[in-house]
Structures are given as C-alpha cells and as structure tokens.
Design a protein around this motif. Structure first.
Motif, PDB file in Angstrom:
ATOM      1  N   PRO A  35    -147.535 -37.596  -5.350  1.00 33.87           N
ATOM      2  CA  PRO A  35    -147.184 -36.178  -5.239  1.00 33.87           C
ATOM      3  C   PRO A  35    -145.831 -36.065  -4.538  1.00 33.87           C
ATOM      4  O   PRO A  35    -145.539 -36.846  -3.625  1.00 33.87           O
ATOM      5  CB  PRO A  35    -148.305 -35.590  -4.384  1.00 33.87           C
ATOM      6  CG  PRO A  35    -149.453 -36.536  -4.562  1.00 33.87           C
ATOM      7  CD  PRO A  35    -148.830 -37.897  -4.708  1.00 33.87           C
ATOM      8  N   PRO A  36    -144.988 -35.135  -4.934  1.00 33.30           N
ATOM      9  CA  PRO A  36    -143.621 -35.076  -4.396  1.00 33.30           C
ATOM     10  C   PRO A  36    -143.540 -34.489  -2.989  1.00 33.30           C
ATOM     11  O   PRO A  36    -142.832 -33.510  -2.728  1.00 33.30           O
ATOM     12  CB  PRO A  36    -142.884 -34.211  -5.416  1.00 33.30           C
ATOM     13  CG  PRO A  36    -143.944 -33.309  -5.969  1.00 33.30           C
ATOM     14  CD  PRO A  36    -145.202 -34.142  -6.015  1.00 33.30           C
ATOM     15  N   TYR A  37    -144.243 -35.123  -2.040  1.00 27.16           N
ATOM     16  CA  TYR A  37    -144.272 -34.633  -0.662  1.00 27.16           C
ATOM     17  C   TYR A  37    -142.873 -34.479  -0.067  1.00 27.16           C
ATOM     18  O   TYR A  37    -142.586 -33.512   0.631  1.00 27.16           O
ATOM     19  CB  TYR A  37    -145.053 -35.599   0.231  1.00 27.16           C
ATOM     20  CG  TYR A  37    -146.528 -35.687  -0.022  1.00 27.16           C
ATOM     21  CD1 TYR A  37    -147.354 -34.578   0.148  1.00 27.16           C
ATOM     22  CD2 TYR A  37    -147.116 -36.888  -0.417  1.00 27.16           C
ATOM     23  CE1 TYR A  37    -148.715 -34.669  -0.078  1.00 27.16           C
ATOM     24  CE2 TYR A  37    -148.483 -36.981  -0.640  1.00 27.16           C
ATOM     25  CZ  TYR A  37    -149.275 -35.870  -0.464  1.00 27.16           C
ATOM     26  OH  TYR A  37    -150.624 -35.963  -0.676  1.00 27.16           O
ATOM     27  N   SER A  38    -142.021 -35.452  -0.309  1.00 23.52           N
ATOM     28  CA  SER A  38    -140.713 -35.464   0.353  1.00 23.52           C
ATOM     29  C   SER A  38    -139.798 -34.356  -0.117  1.00 23.52           C
ATOM     30  O   SER A  38    -138.757 -34.102   0.499  1.00 23.52           O
ATOM     31  CB  SER A  38    -140.020 -36.818   0.123  1.00 23.52           C
ATOM     32  OG  SER A  38    -140.785 -37.870   0.651  1.00 23.52           O
ATOM     33  N   PHE A  39    -140.156 -33.690  -1.210  1.00 20.77           N
ATOM     34  CA  PHE A  39    -139.274 -32.685  -1.798  1.00 20.77           C
ATOM     35  C   PHE A  39    -139.840 -31.272  -1.708  1.00 20.77           C
ATOM     36  O   PHE A  39    -139.293 -30.335  -2.276  1.00 20.77           O
ATOM     37  CB  PHE A  39    -138.995 -33.049  -3.261  1.00 20.77           C
ATOM     38  CG  PHE A  39    -138.361 -34.397  -3.408  1.00 20.77           C
ATOM     39  CD1 PHE A  39    -136.985 -34.535  -3.369  1.00 20.77           C
ATOM     40  CD2 PHE A  39    -139.141 -35.540  -3.543  1.00 20.77           C
ATOM     41  CE1 PHE A  39    -136.392 -35.779  -3.473  1.00 20.77           C
ATOM     42  CE2 PHE A  39    -138.557 -36.799  -3.644  1.00 20.77           C
ATOM     43  CZ  PHE A  39    -137.176 -36.910  -3.609  1.00 20.77           C
TER      44      PHE A  39
END
Length: 254
Positions: free
Chosen positions: A232-236
């Motif tokens: 999942p794109p947590y960093s974005f």
C-alpha cells in the motif's frame, strides 16, 4: 465508542468488504463512515490494541481488498479516532486534500528499496584509488605510524565511504526514476546507502521489479539490494507540504 480507522476512499469506491474482518482477538466487523464524497473504513477499536501479527495481518488484508478495487489512502496500523462523528468531521474538513491524494495514488502501489555495499569491498576500492589512503595504511602496517596516523586514515576512509554512498544512492534512484510516478527518499540506516520508496503504476510493477533486478546484477555480489513490494502506498499518503492524512491518535502497544 472509539473506532479503528483502516483507510480513506472515495465514496464511489466499491467497498467490497464481504469475508474480511478487522483487528481484535474477536475480529471486529468492518463498516464505513461517509463524509460527502469520501468514505472511511472502520471497525470498533478493541481494548488494549497491540501490534500482534494477527492484527497487523488483519489490517493489511483490509487494505489489500480495498486496493484491488480502486484508489485508497491507507492508514498505518494503530489509527484510532474518538468516534464516528470525529471521522466524519475530518473527512469533510479535509475533503479537498484527500481527493487530491486519492487522484495522485490512483492505480499505484509502493515499492521500497534499501541497499548496502560490503565494507571490505569499499575499503579495497578506496585503497586502490586513493594514494594517500595507501600511504597511511602502509605506514601503519609497517609499525611506523602511531595513533595520529590511524585517526587520519579512519577519517579519510569515512569521508571516502560517504562520498561513494552518496554516489551509489543517486545512481540507484536515477536508474529507477523513469518507472515511477513519484519518489520519497528517506535517510538510510545502518550499513545501507539508500532507502527510497517508489510510487509505481500497477501496470508497470513487473517492469519496475525487472529493472531493479537488472540494477542489482550490474552492481554485483558486493551489493545487497532488498526490494519490498508491492505495498500500500503509505509513503505517499502525505502531501509534499507534510499535511498529515490522519489527525487521529496512533496508539498500538508493542
């Protein structure tokens, strides 16, 4: 009642949650909280929530199900809001920012890359390429050098290692940048010279993984590349200006 928040989606998201349950020793039932054009997937927050493998996997399973059907703003494990009204209020107050992020992440996953280079290989290279490093090393090995020379050699080597790490990191990011929609670079830790997250379109994830493998092969056995994903794109989730996606308390007990 406090609620555990898994993710934010567009209200038009299919939200197929059948057969998926939430965190807790007795897995909590999932439901949605609507706020205008947005929705949040939540469950009752269990008492004494801990980051146990069972609960972390449950959290991940919810995100994976949602991501299979559309764009999602994934919250990290442990986001708890006071009640559903608090969730709805935040959805309405931050609607524009959340919609922008959902659009930016649409159809994308995250890959996180860390890499290191063996100390011995770096030292060999420095001694081959630096005349001063060779001179200091030879004097120390001959017994002519005292502590001052050892300190001087240590400082020289540390500086050279730093320069090479910075060069390796820049080359790694630039090699993979064309296959990513966005990039987030973080400070590497330990022996790593790079720690970077790539936002990759789902249609290009095979190409991205292949490009990373090619890069690792080119670097050779002295380098250790570790690619994690798709995630999942947590960093974005956070906007560039550092607007937090979640104002709620994160309080898992480890």
């Amino acid at each position: 009642m406090a609620v555990y928040v898994y993710a934010i989606t567009a209200a038009a998201h299919p939200l197929r949650l059948e057969g998926v349950t939430g965190v807790g020793e007795q897995p909590e039932k999932l439901r949605t909280v609507n706020g205008g054009s947005l929705a949040a997937v939540v469950s009752d927050a269990p008492d004494g929530l801990k980051a146990k493998r069972r609960d972390v996997l449950a959290h991940q399973s919810v995100l994976e199900r949602l991501m299979a059907d559309g764009s999602v703003l994934p919250l990290r494990f442990g986001a708890v809001a006071p009640d559903e009204e608090a969730v709805q209020q935040v959805l309405e107050e931050r609607a524009d920012a959340y919609r922008e992020r959902l659009s930016a992440l649409d159809g994308c996953v995250e890959f996180h890359l860390k890499a290191s280079c063996a100390k011995e290989a770096l030292l060999r290279e420095i001694l081959l390429q630096s005349e001063e490093a060779r001179r200091l090393n030879e004097e120390i090995r001959s017994g002519r050098g005292g502590q001052d020379l050892q300190i001087a050699l240590g400082e020289l080597v540390a500086g050279e290692v730093q320069l090479r790490h910075e060069s390796f990191a820049a080359e790694t990011v630039e090699a993979l940048r064309p296959l990513a929609r966005d990039i987030r670079v973080s400070d590497p830790t330990g022996e790593d010279f790079v720690s970077v997250s790539f936002l990759v379109e789902q249609a290009r994830q095979s190409d991205f993984a292949a490009a990373e493998r090619d890069l690792a092969e080119q670097r050779g056995e002295d380098f250790d590349f570790r690619l994690h994903g798709p995630l999942p794109p947590y960093s974005f989730v956070w906007m560039p200006e550092a607007l937090e996606i979640s104002p709620w308390v994160r309080s898992p007990k480890f």
